[in-house]
Design an enzyme around this catalytic site. Structure first.
Site, PDB file in Angstrom:
ATOM      1  N   ASP A  33       0.953  -1.103   0.014  1.00 35.33           N
ATOM      2  CA  ASP A  33       0.007   0.040  -0.049  1.00 35.33           C
ATOM      3  C   ASP A  33       0.855   1.176   0.065  1.00 35.33           C
ATOM      4  O   ASP A  33       1.705   1.579   0.914  1.00 35.33           O
ATOM      5  CB  ASP A  33      -0.817   0.060   1.185  1.00 35.33           C
ATOM      6  N   SER A  86      -7.423   3.875  -0.927  1.00 37.34           N
ATOM      7  CA  SER A  86      -7.276   2.497  -1.077  1.00 37.34           C
ATOM      8  C   SER A  86      -8.677   1.645  -1.091  1.00 37.34           C
ATOM      9  O   SER A  86      -8.532   0.869  -1.613  1.00 37.34           O
ATOM     10  CB  SER A  86      -6.637   2.247   0.567  1.00 37.34           C
ATOM     11  N   ASP A 137      -9.750  -2.586   7.626  1.00 34.64           N
ATOM     12  CA  ASP A 137      -9.351  -1.221   7.106  1.00 34.64           C
ATOM     13  C   ASP A 137      -9.682  -1.568   5.530  1.00 34.64           C
ATOM     14  O   ASP A 137      -9.969  -2.737   4.939  1.00 34.64           O
ATOM     15  CB  ASP A 137      -8.146  -0.759   7.299  1.00 34.64           C
ATOM     16  N   THR A 139      -7.987  -2.112   2.516  1.00 33.50           N
ATOM     17  CA  THR A 139      -7.800  -2.918   1.380  1.00 33.50           C
ATOM     18  C   THR A 139      -7.888  -4.349   1.908  1.00 33.50           C
ATOM     19  O   THR A 139      -8.652  -5.155   0.908  1.00 33.50           O
ATOM     20  CB  THR A 139      -5.992  -2.690   1.420  1.00 33.50           C
ATOM     21  N   GLU A 277      -1.345  -7.528   2.724  1.00 30.56           N
ATOM     22  CA  GLU A 277      -0.725  -6.141   2.730  1.00 30.56           C
ATOM     23  C   GLU A 277       0.131  -5.611   3.421  1.00 30.56           C
ATOM     24  O   GLU A 277       0.030  -5.856   4.811  1.00 30.56           O
ATOM     25  CB  GLU A 277      -2.339  -5.239   3.030  1.00 30.56           C
ATOM     26  N   HIS A 325      -1.955   2.444  -4.834  1.00 30.71           N
ATOM     27  CA  HIS A 325      -1.682   3.587  -5.405  1.00 30.71           C
ATOM     28  C   HIS A 325      -0.189   3.952  -4.652  1.00 30.71           C
ATOM     29  O   HIS A 325       0.322   3.406  -3.993  1.00 30.71           O
ATOM     30  CB  HIS A 325      -2.664   4.816  -4.994  1.00 30.71           C
ATOM     31  N   HIS A 418      -2.008  11.025  -1.755  1.00 28.38           N
ATOM     32  CA  HIS A 418      -1.812  10.134  -2.666  1.00 28.38           C
ATOM     33  C   HIS A 418      -1.530  10.741  -4.022  1.00 28.38           C
ATOM     34  O   HIS A 418      -1.771  12.004  -4.152  1.00 28.38           O
ATOM     35  CB  HIS A 418      -3.100   8.913  -3.054  1.00 28.38           C
TER      36      HIS A 418
END
Length: 497
Positions: A33, A86, A137, A139, A277, A325, A418
């Protein structure tokens, strides 16, 4: 070349071209991430200069494990913005649909879409989710939950365990942080507003529940299902964890997950799907924290290296990896990463140490505390008086330290959020499969196309899952969360701590 049509009620027909000459029993998908090309560049260069004893003016640079696995690139925009969050990117990776920033596997119209993990589970594969942030969260959430906004983490946690998921429990193994979303409101540190005790519920459903390091260590001898939650929120940054060592590392969790899923499926025709992740690369990018960002990227490379070696011994498995991203707009100019080599803690850790430990006395006493107790942990024992003044005059001591480290290393951060830069697609398979995998996925891809590729590799049907979810939503859509929040443009800063 196969043309698959995602025909789902209430949305436009989406046709996705998927070339899948590879078949596999297992798929491991790793999401670094917030990781971009410059993240790998800085981590590789810092590791190389430290290992070889060379300097930025006379560098000897070697590869990190991920460097050899690049096979393509991925576009990341969402349905609501050129710059994704995300949740929207995760919805694309997990379910093959563009949606708005904040959406957890629902369309812009708020309709649920089936994920690759759910399709795997319903076909008989075992499934797992691993993360160093809250397991509920964005993802990890998109693989086993469907809610209008990513902020509904208590609701996401319920769905992940099957407590309120209309198709039942979809995940056999969950490892990460976010214990507060599973604990009733009466428990210390709870993030819930009700008395639902999902830890107790998980135990009633046959899950082995682990909440600390000692209990994690015992999981290697435990069968599925497993729920491991090792922090109320995000787990420690690796740069801090390797000093404190009260939580498992991402590598340790990945090893436990892969080995446990393999043990459960090695004598079965159906294998497993696992998402891992490396979440805190992103958080370090939000903090413009260069040494921390590099150490998190090293850990991602360590996980990739271990999985690659495991696949060599288990060639019925493929690995795919791409970031959701890039975070921070990291650029390398006037650049030499060696000044980062002596940093032993994250910006967040140093800020907490300052907030909780600084003397309440004179400015001179506080300055001495900074110089003697804080700066050595940042690798800044040689800070000048002017640099110390800049840290003390910054918006926070942590931000001042991060800015000085970045300046010394010649790295810049264009944003605390991002960016829309394409991310690198990495992949690995053993033997001839590797050649076929590279041939299949060379070039540029939209993030929605990757789960459709995995769908072909594992011979799954996400659209069938979507139809079942839609039928369930027609009867009762309360499990999707508050619809009035669906259109809000959630950004990473809305939830990041």
């Amino acid at each position: 070349m196969h043309i698959r049509s995602a025909i789902v009620a209430g949305t436009a027909l989406i046709q996705t071209a998927v070339a899948a000459s590879v078949q596999a029993k297992n798929v491991i998908y790793i999401v670094p991430d917030g990781y971009g090309p410059a993240s790998q560049n800085m981590a590789r260069d810092l590791a190389s200069l430290m290992d070889t004893g060379t300097t930025g003016s006379n560098p000897e640079i070697h590869e990190l494990p991920v460097d050899d696995l690049a096979i393509g690139r991925v576009r990341t925009h969402s349905a609501s913005s050129m710059i994704t969050d995300s949740a929207a990117s995760g919805t694309a990776f997990a379910a093959g649909h563009k949606s708005y920033n904040g959406a957890i596997s629902v369309t812009p119209e708020g309709l649920p879409v089936g994920s690759i993990l759910e399709a795997a589970k319903l076909k008989g594969l075992k499934t797992g989710l691993v993360s160093t942030t809250s397991i509920s969260d964005a993802t990890p959430a998109v693989y086993a939950a469907h809610v209008a906004n990513r902020g509904s983490q208590p609701l996401i946690a319920e769905q992940q365990l099957g407590y309120s998921h209309p198709l039942g429990p979809m995940v056999d193994l969950l490892l990460g942080g976010g214990r507060c979303n599973f604990s009733p409101s009466s428990a210390e540190g709870s993030c819930r507003s009700d008395d639902v005790d999902l830890l107790h519920y998980a135990e009633e459903q046959g899950f082995t529940v682990a909440t600390n390091r000692e209990e994690f260590n015992a999981l290697s001898r435990v069968d599925l299902p497993i729920l491991g939650l090792f922090n109320d929120g995000s787990m420690r940054y690796e740069i801090d964890r390797r000093v404190v060592q009260d939580e498992p590392s991402l590598l340790e969790m990945a090893q436990t997950a892969v080995n446990t899923l393999h043990r459960a499926t090695r004598r079965r025709r159906q294998g497993f799907f696992l998402m891992i992740e490396a979440a805190r690369i992103d958080h370090a990018g939000h903090d413009s924290d260069p040494a921390n960002h590099a150490v998190e990227t090293w850990m991602y490379n360590d996980v990739i290296a271990w999985v690659r070696d495991w696949i060599d011994k288990h060639p019925d498995t493929i690995l795919l990896s791409a970031a959701d991203h890039e975070t921070g707009g990291l650029t390398l100019n006037g650049y030499d990463p060696l000044p980062l080599r002596n940093t032993t803690h994250s910006r967040a850790y140093l800020q907490e140490l300052w907030d909780n430990g600084r003397p309440s006395g004179s400015a001179d006493e506080q300055r001495e505390f900074l110089v003697s107790e804080i700066l050595p942990l940042a690798g800044l024992t040689n800070a000048s008086d002017e640099e110390i003044d800049a840290i003390l005059n910054a918006s926070s001591v942590g931000s001042g330290i991060a800015a000085l480290l970045s300046s010394r290393a010649g790295v810049d951060w264009s944003t605390g959020g991002h960016t829309s830069v394409d991310v690198t697609l990495h992949g690995y398979a053993a033997g001839r499969k590797r050649r076929d995998l590279k041939a299949d996925l060379a070039g540029g891809w939209d993030n929605t196309e990757l789960p459709r590729y995995i769908e072909e590799v594992l011979d799954l049907d996400m659209d069938a899952v979507t139809r079942r979810l839609r039928r369930a939503a027609e009867k009762d859509d309360s499990w999707l969360g508050a619809s009035d929040l669906a259109k809000r443009d959630f950004t990473e800063h809305d939830h990041y701590h």
